[in-house]
Design a protein around this motif. Structure first.
Motif, PDB file in Angstrom:
ATOM      1  N   LEU A 173      69.405 -16.690  58.637  1.00 32.39           N
ATOM      2  CA  LEU A 173      69.869 -17.829  59.421  1.00 32.39           C
ATOM      3  C   LEU A 173      71.336 -17.633  59.800  1.00 32.39           C
ATOM      4  CD1 LEU A 173      68.285 -20.745  57.337  1.00 32.39           C
ATOM      5  CD2 LEU A 173      67.403 -19.730  59.451  1.00 32.39           C
ATOM      6  N   TRP A 174      71.647 -17.896  61.058  1.00 28.57           N
ATOM      7  CA  TRP A 174      72.988 -17.762  61.602  1.00 28.57           C
ATOM      8  C   TRP A 174      73.348 -19.029  62.354  1.00 28.57           C
ATOM      9  CZ3 TRP A 174      75.392 -12.684  61.615  1.00 28.57           C
ATOM     10  CH2 TRP A 174      74.557 -11.644  61.181  1.00 28.57           C
ATOM     11  N   THR A 175      74.630 -19.195  62.644  1.00 30.08           N
ATOM     12  CA  THR A 175      75.057 -20.277  63.519  1.00 30.08           C
ATOM     13  C   THR A 175      76.092 -19.765  64.509  1.00 30.08           C
ATOM     14  OG1 THR A 175      76.020 -22.515  63.642  1.00 30.08           O
ATOM     15  CG2 THR A 175      76.909 -21.046  61.964  1.00 30.08           C
ATOM     16  N   ALA A 176      76.068 -20.321  65.713  1.00 31.62           N
ATOM     17  CA  ALA A 176      77.158 -20.076  66.649  1.00 31.62           C
ATOM     18  C   ALA A 176      78.433 -20.630  66.037  1.00 31.62           C
ATOM     19  CB  ALA A 176      76.868 -20.758  67.982  1.00 31.62           C
ATOM     20  N   ALA A 177      79.534 -19.900  66.201  1.00 31.57           N
ATOM     21  CA  ALA A 177      80.794 -20.314  65.588  1.00 31.57           C
ATOM     22  C   ALA A 177      81.923 -20.159  66.589  1.00 31.57           C
ATOM     23  CB  ALA A 177      81.073 -19.498  64.327  1.00 31.57           C
ATOM     24  N   SER A 195      80.141 -15.080  66.407  1.00 31.80           N
ATOM     25  CA  SER A 195      81.339 -15.385  67.176  1.00 31.80           C
ATOM     26  C   SER A 195      81.256 -14.736  68.544  1.00 31.80           C
ATOM     27  CB  SER A 195      82.584 -14.872  66.442  1.00 31.80           C
ATOM     28  OG  SER A 195      82.685 -15.443  65.159  1.00 31.80           O
ATOM     29  N   GLY A 196      82.175 -15.125  69.410  1.00 33.36           N
ATOM     30  CA  GLY A 196      82.209 -14.535  70.738  1.00 33.36           C
ATOM     31  C   GLY A 196      83.632 -14.449  71.248  1.00 33.36           C
ATOM     32  N   PRO A 197      83.818 -13.846  72.395  1.00 29.58           N
ATOM     33  CA  PRO A 197      85.165 -13.675  72.961  1.00 29.58           C
ATOM     34  C   PRO A 197      85.645 -14.928  73.686  1.00 29.58           C
ATOM     35  CG  PRO A 197      83.557 -12.672  74.407  1.00 29.58           C
ATOM     36  CD  PRO A 197      82.779 -13.213  73.229  1.00 29.58           C
ATOM     37  N   PHE A 198      85.611 -16.053  72.981  1.00 27.79           N
ATOM     38  CA  PHE A 198      85.956 -17.317  73.612  1.00 27.79           C
ATOM     39  C   PHE A 198      87.410 -17.717  73.379  1.00 27.79           C
ATOM     40  CE2 PHE A 198      81.417 -17.650  72.293  1.00 27.79           C
ATOM     41  CZ  PHE A 198      80.885 -17.479  73.553  1.00 27.79           C
ATOM     42  N   ARG A 222      77.702 -12.708  56.444  1.00 30.82           N
ATOM     43  CA  ARG A 222      77.232 -12.006  57.639  1.00 30.82           C
ATOM     44  C   ARG A 222      78.015 -12.490  58.858  1.00 30.82           C
ATOM     45  NH1 ARG A 222      72.536 -14.169  58.404  1.00 30.82           N
ATOM     46  NH2 ARG A 222      72.607 -15.535  56.591  1.00 30.82           N
ATOM     47  N   ILE A 223      78.596 -11.533  59.575  1.00 32.73           N
ATOM     48  CA  ILE A 223      79.457 -11.876  60.719  1.00 32.73           C
ATOM     49  C   ILE A 223      79.025 -11.047  61.923  1.00 32.73           C
ATOM     50  CG2 ILE A 223      81.808 -11.916  61.606  1.00 32.73           C
ATOM     51  CD1 ILE A 223      82.639 -11.878  58.536  1.00 32.73           C
ATOM     52  N   GLY A 224      78.738 -11.712  63.028  1.00 34.47           N
ATOM     53  CA  GLY A 224      78.412 -11.038  64.273  1.00 34.47           C
ATOM     54  C   GLY A 224      79.425 -11.400  65.335  1.00 34.47           C
ATOM     55  N   MET A 225      79.741 -10.454  66.195  1.00 32.07           N
ATOM     56  CA  MET A 225      80.732 -10.682  67.257  1.00 32.07           C
ATOM     57  C   MET A 225      80.182 -10.157  68.570  1.00 32.07           C
ATOM     58  SD  MET A 225      83.916 -11.781  67.677  1.00 32.07           S
ATOM     59  CE  MET A 225      85.128 -11.763  68.992  1.00 32.07           C
ATOM     60  N   THR A 226      80.154 -11.003  69.578  1.00 35.11           N
ATOM     61  CA  THR A 226      79.679 -10.598  70.894  1.00 35.11           C
ATOM     62  C   THR A 226      80.821 -10.004  71.707  1.00 35.11           C
ATOM     63  OG1 THR A 226      78.068 -12.394  70.867  1.00 35.11           O
ATOM     64  CG2 THR A 226      78.500 -11.348  72.983  1.00 35.11           C
ATOM     65  N   LEU A 227      80.615  -8.808  72.225  1.00 30.26           N
ATOM     66  CA  LEU A 227      81.619  -8.141  73.039  1.00 30.26           C
ATOM     67  C   LEU A 227      80.962  -7.610  74.314  1.00 30.26           C
ATOM     68  CD1 LEU A 227      83.469  -6.051  70.301  1.00 30.26           C
ATOM     69  CD2 LEU A 227      84.278  -8.154  71.361  1.00 30.26           C
TER      70      LEU A 227
END
Length: 230
Positions: A173-177, A195-198, A222-227
C-alpha cells in the motif's frame, strides 16, 4: 534503487496518435518492460483531462497488462478514494491481484480536482475523513473475515467482500505524498510514499527525512519518486 514506469496515457492533440494507438503502444511497452527487468508499471486515474491523461479506468488497463506480462508488478497510482465506494475499490483490487498472480501494488490519495468531486457528488472538504475510513475498510477487506465497520461516512455489517487478494497479508500500500503533513501520516499507517516533481528537491528531501524519522513499521520504509525522462 529500482526503476519503475509511470503512465498517464496522454493523448496531446499534436502527437499524431489516437487513443486506441496510445493504449496499444502502452501495452506493447509493458510487454517489453516485463522482459527487461523493470520492477513495476504504474497507471494513474484522472477524469475529464483531455490531452493530459486518458487513463480514467486504469484497473481495466492493468487487467489487460496482467494477461500479457509475467514478472513486472502492476501499480494503480493513485486511486482517489473519496470518489469511490471502498467496497467497490476492495473488490476491484482483489480481482486485479488474482488476475496478475499477486503482482498488484496499490496507491491511494485524495485527488486534487474540484471538478471530479463535483461531478461525482462528493464534498471535497470531507476528503481526509473519506480517505481514512476507506483505508480502514480496505485493510479489513484483506482478511478472511466478514467486514464490520461503523464510521461517519460508511457503515458495513458482517459484509462478505469477495474475492480476496492473494498476496499476504495484502498488496503493498502506498499513498500520494505532496503536502508535508502527508509524510508522517503515511509513516504512522505503514504506507509507502509516492512523491513527484511538484516542488523543489530540497523540500522533498526534507519531507522524506520526516517520513523516515516517523516510520515505525517492521519493514523498511518505501519511497517512490516520479521523474520525467526525455
Amino acid at each position: 534503487m529500482r526503476f519503475d514506469l509511470f503512465y498517464e496515457l496522454a493523448v496531446p492533440e499534436n502527437c499524431g496518435r489516437s487513443e486506441a494507438e496510445v493504449y496499444a503502444d502502452a501495452l506493447a511497452e509493458l510487454e517489453l518492460a516485463d522482459g527487461l527487468g523493470y520492477r513495476c508499471a504504474w497507471l494513474v486515474e484522472h477524469h475529464f483531462m483531455r490531452g493530459y491523461a486518458h487513463s480514467s479506468k486504469p484497473e481495466l488497463t492493468l487487467a489487460a497488462a496482467a494477461q500479457r506480462t509475467r514478472n513486472i508488478r502492476l501499480g494503480h497510482a493513485v486511486i482517489p478514494l473519496p470518489l469511490h465506494h471502498p467496497v467497490h475499490v476492495a473488490e476491484r483490487l482483489a480481482t486485479l491481484d488474482i488476475l496478475s498472480g499477486g503482482r498488484l501494488e496499490v496507491g491511494i490519495g485524495r485527488g486534487f480536482s474540484p471538478r471530479e468531486y463535483a461531478v461525482f457528488g462528493v464534498a471535497m472538504e470531507a476528503s481526509r475523513e473519506l480517505v481514512e475510513e476507506s483505508l480502514d475498510i480496505l485493510r479489513l477487506s484483506f482478511s478472511a473475515h466478514p467486514v464490520t465497520y461503523h464510521g461517519r461516512h460508511y457503515r458495513l455489517d458482517a459484509l462478505d467482500i469477495v474475492p480476496r487478494a492473494i498476496q499476504q497479508p495484502h498488496p503493498p500500500l502506498w499513498t500520494a505524498a505532496v503536502s508535508p503533513d502527508t509524510y508522517p501520516w503515511a509513516a504512522a499507517r505503514g504506507l509507502g510514499v509516492l512523491s513527484g516533481p511538484f516542488k523543489p528537491w530540497f523540500m522533498v528531501k526534507h519531507d522524506i527525512g520526516t517520513y523516515r524519522a516517523a516510520w515505525g513499521g517492521g519493514e523498511a520504509p518505501r519511497i517512490g519518486m516520479t521523474l520525467g525522462v526525455l
